[in-house]
Design an enzyme around this catalytic site. Structure first.
Site, PDB file in Angstrom:
ATOM      1  N   GLY A   1      35.870 -26.267  46.034  1.00  0.00           N
ATOM      2  CA  GLY A   1      36.437 -26.976  47.184  1.00  0.00           C
ATOM      3  C   GLY A   1      37.776 -26.408  47.624  1.00  0.00           C
TER       4      GLY A   1
ATOM      5  N   GLY B   1      30.771 -22.496  42.325  1.00  0.00           N
ATOM      6  CA  GLY B   1      30.060 -22.465  41.034  1.00  0.00           C
ATOM      7  C   GLY B   1      28.783 -21.641  41.033  1.00  0.00           C
TER       8      GLY B   1
ATOM      9  N   LYS C   1      24.899 -27.968  52.699  1.00  0.00           N
ATOM     10  CA  LYS C   1      25.267 -28.702  53.912  1.00  0.00           C
ATOM     11  C   LYS C   1      26.127 -27.913  54.888  1.00  0.00           C
ATOM     12  CE  LYS C   1      25.345 -33.261  51.824  1.00  0.00           C
ATOM     13  NZ  LYS C   1      26.336 -34.233  51.321  1.00  0.00           N
TER      14      LYS C   1
ATOM     15  N   ARG D   1      37.125 -20.905  32.700  1.00  0.00           N
ATOM     16  CA  ARG D   1      38.354 -21.512  33.250  1.00  0.00           C
ATOM     17  C   ARG D   1      39.496 -21.498  32.246  1.00  0.00           C
ATOM     18  NH1 ARG D   1      35.526 -26.376  36.584  1.00  0.00           N
ATOM     19  NH2 ARG D   1      35.172 -25.152  38.468  1.00  0.00           N
TER      20      ARG D   1
HETATM   21  P1  AMP Z   1      26.923 -26.622  48.041  1.00  0.00           P
HETATM   22  O1  AMP Z   1      27.439 -27.666  47.095  1.00  0.00           O
HETATM   23  O2  AMP Z   1      26.985 -26.993  49.469  1.00  0.00           O
HETATM   24  O3  AMP Z   1      27.439 -25.240  47.736  1.00  0.00           O
HETATM   25  O4  AMP Z   1      25.361 -26.565  47.768  1.00  0.00           O
HETATM   26  C1  AMP Z   1      24.833 -26.186  46.540  1.00  0.00           C
HETATM   27  C2  AMP Z   1      23.461 -26.786  46.429  1.00  0.00           C
HETATM   28  O5  AMP Z   1      22.673 -26.381  47.535  1.00  0.00           O
HETATM   29  C3  AMP Z   1      22.733 -26.345  45.190  1.00  0.00           C
HETATM   30  O6  AMP Z   1      22.583 -27.462  44.357  1.00  0.00           O
HETATM   31  C4  AMP Z   1      21.388 -25.868  45.728  1.00  0.00           C
HETATM   32  O7  AMP Z   1      20.300 -26.357  44.984  1.00  0.00           O
HETATM   33  C5  AMP Z   1      21.335 -26.445  47.111  1.00  0.00           C
HETATM   34  N1  AMP Z   1      20.458 -25.679  47.987  1.00  0.00           N
HETATM   35  C6  AMP Z   1      20.635 -24.437  48.457  1.00  0.00           C
HETATM   36  N2  AMP Z   1      19.597 -24.044  49.190  1.00  0.00           N
HETATM   37  C7  AMP Z   1      18.715 -25.053  49.194  1.00  0.00           C
HETATM   38  C8  AMP Z   1      17.428 -25.271  49.792  1.00  0.00           C
HETATM   39  N3  AMP Z   1      16.856 -24.317  50.525  1.00  0.00           N
HETATM   40  N4  AMP Z   1      16.846 -26.460  49.601  1.00  0.00           N
HETATM   41  C9  AMP Z   1      17.433 -27.424  48.866  1.00  0.00           C
HETATM   42  N5  AMP Z   1      18.631 -27.282  48.266  1.00  0.00           N
HETATM   43  C10 AMP Z   1      19.262 -26.113  48.425  1.00  0.00           C
END
Ligand code: AMP
Length: 399
Positions: free
Chosen positions: A379, A356, A199, A36
């Protein structure tokens, strides 16, 4: 771009307040990843070259409005000084006497970094008095180069612009807006989006915007996929599912079908037994998932499927990991996908990667130089792709 650029400012001899994103990892007083910082260097060097007196400000971590030593930006000033090959002064506070006297001492072409903006609760509250104090350090010139913070209306990204004469985009900000804007408004097709992460709820606005813009396909990986699977009636075992999003997942699927957008889900995944997670890792077809299993990454067949889906694509946007990326062994799907998008870039696709984990995977795979644009926003990138106007961009002066 409809907003002023740093190139439209007369910087010679003027004090310019530059909001940067120096929210970098620091261990034992040393910066451990300076991506960054380097991303902001073109803007800083441009301002130095024009003879400006450069005042840099950033947030670091979440000190929650209090002075917390581990979130001090002092190590960043030292690091930046090495990167620029010239001294960088540091002020112990971002407003008040310390900041004002340091700013007053600056000569043409000199650089000052202020202490963490978030040591003051007024920063995140977009407090007008605080914004005025920040603005006072400059000679009415403001530049925002912190794309990663542009989705927040804070004193240093929004409020301050009411107290300066001219508020312009920095070079990094301009580059981000140009690449993301083109992908969103005028993409070369086929246009494929890849979404992952935990999510569905976080990504609904982006998915809806991509469907409205008639992206050709959306490849879905990561835990997000399980919410779609469960909505279809599949057994997802103990995998991460957002149960309150099942109806939304069904609606998204219907909307995608109606608009002719293909939603592509994994066909196999890496699972562990929830009672014996360390020894039980295996890859199985998604439909074989039983009650005791947790899905933690996409499998090789899915990586190959996604790679095939990318063939011929002219624009690719990727945000979010394909699995539990930070756990050893479960980064394979995400790194495999990084190779696949790099190959698509080799064949002429414009590839934009943000967030990230996806960006880390690009570096782990050693393919960073093949990627058309690595976005510095997480974000902010998502909100931009969702079609929202970013407050930090909206606040800049119109051309
Ligand atoms: P986000 O902040 O929505 O981009 O999500 C990132 C997070 O999703 C990371 O910390 C990953 O560990 C988690 N993640 C991705 N796939 C899985 C999975 N199959 N089970 C649990 N956590 C997950």
């Amino acid at each position: 771009m409809s907003k002023l650029s740093i190139k439209d400012l007369d910087l010679k001899g003027g004090r310019v307040f530059v909001r940067v994103d120096f929210n970098v990892p620091i261990k034992e007083g040393k910066v451990t990843d300076d991506t960054r910082i380097r991303a902001a260097v073109p803007t800083i060097e441009y301002a130095i070259g024009e003879g400006a007196r450069v005042i840099l400000a950033s947030h670091l971590g979440r000190p929650k409005g209090e002075r917390v030593e581990k979130y001090s930006l002092r190590p960043v000033a030292e690091h930046l000084s090495e990167v620029l090959g010239k001294p960088v002064a540091f002020a112990d506070d971002c407003v008040g006497e310390a900041a004002e006297s340091a700013a007053a001492r600056l000569k043409d072409g000199e650089v000052l970094l202020l202490e963490n903006l978030r040591f003051h609760p007024e920063e995140e509250k977009n407090d007008d008095g605080f914004a005025a104090q920040l603005a006072k350090l400059s000679d009415g010139l403001y530049v925002n180069d912190a794309f990663g913070a542009a989705h927040r209306a804070h004193a240093s990204t929004a409020g301050i612009t009411r107290h300066v004469e001219k508020a312009a985009a920095g070079l990094l900000m301009e580059k981000e807006l140009e690449y993301l804007g083109r992908a969103l408004n005028n993409p070369e097709r086929p246009f494929v989006a890849i979404l992952g992460g935990a999510k569905v709820s976080d990504k609904i606005p982006v998915i809806n915007s991509l469907i409205s813009r008639k992206v050709d396909k959306i490849l879905v990986g990561g835990a997000m996929a399980y919410t779609f699977f469960k909505a279809e009636g599949f057994n997802t075992g103990k995998s991460l599912v957002e149960d309150d999003m099942l109806d939304t997942a069904r609606e998204i699927k219907q909307r995608a079908e109606a608009e002719g957008v293909r939603l592509v889900l994994p066909t196999d995944h890496q699972v562990v037994d929830s009672f014996d997670p360390l020894n039980s890792r295996k890859t199985i077809p998604v439909e074989f998932t039983n009650q005791g299993l947790v899905g933690l990454d996409i499998g090789r067949e899915t990586v190959a499927l996604f790679a095939r889906e990318l063939e011929g694509a002219k624009t690719i946007i990727w945000n979010g990991p394909m699995g539990m990326f930070e756990e050893k062994g479960f980064e394979e799907g995400t790194v495999g996908l990084a190779h696949a998008v790099a190959e698509a870039a080799d064949k002429g696709a414009t590839v934009i990667v943000g967030g990230g984990d996806s960006v880390s995977a690009i570096h782990q795979a050693g393919v960073a130089e093949k990627i058309t644009h690595i976005s510095t926003g997480g974000g902010a990138t998502l909100e931009f792709l969702a079609g929202d106007e970013l407050p930090g961009v909206a606040a800049l002066t119109d051309k």
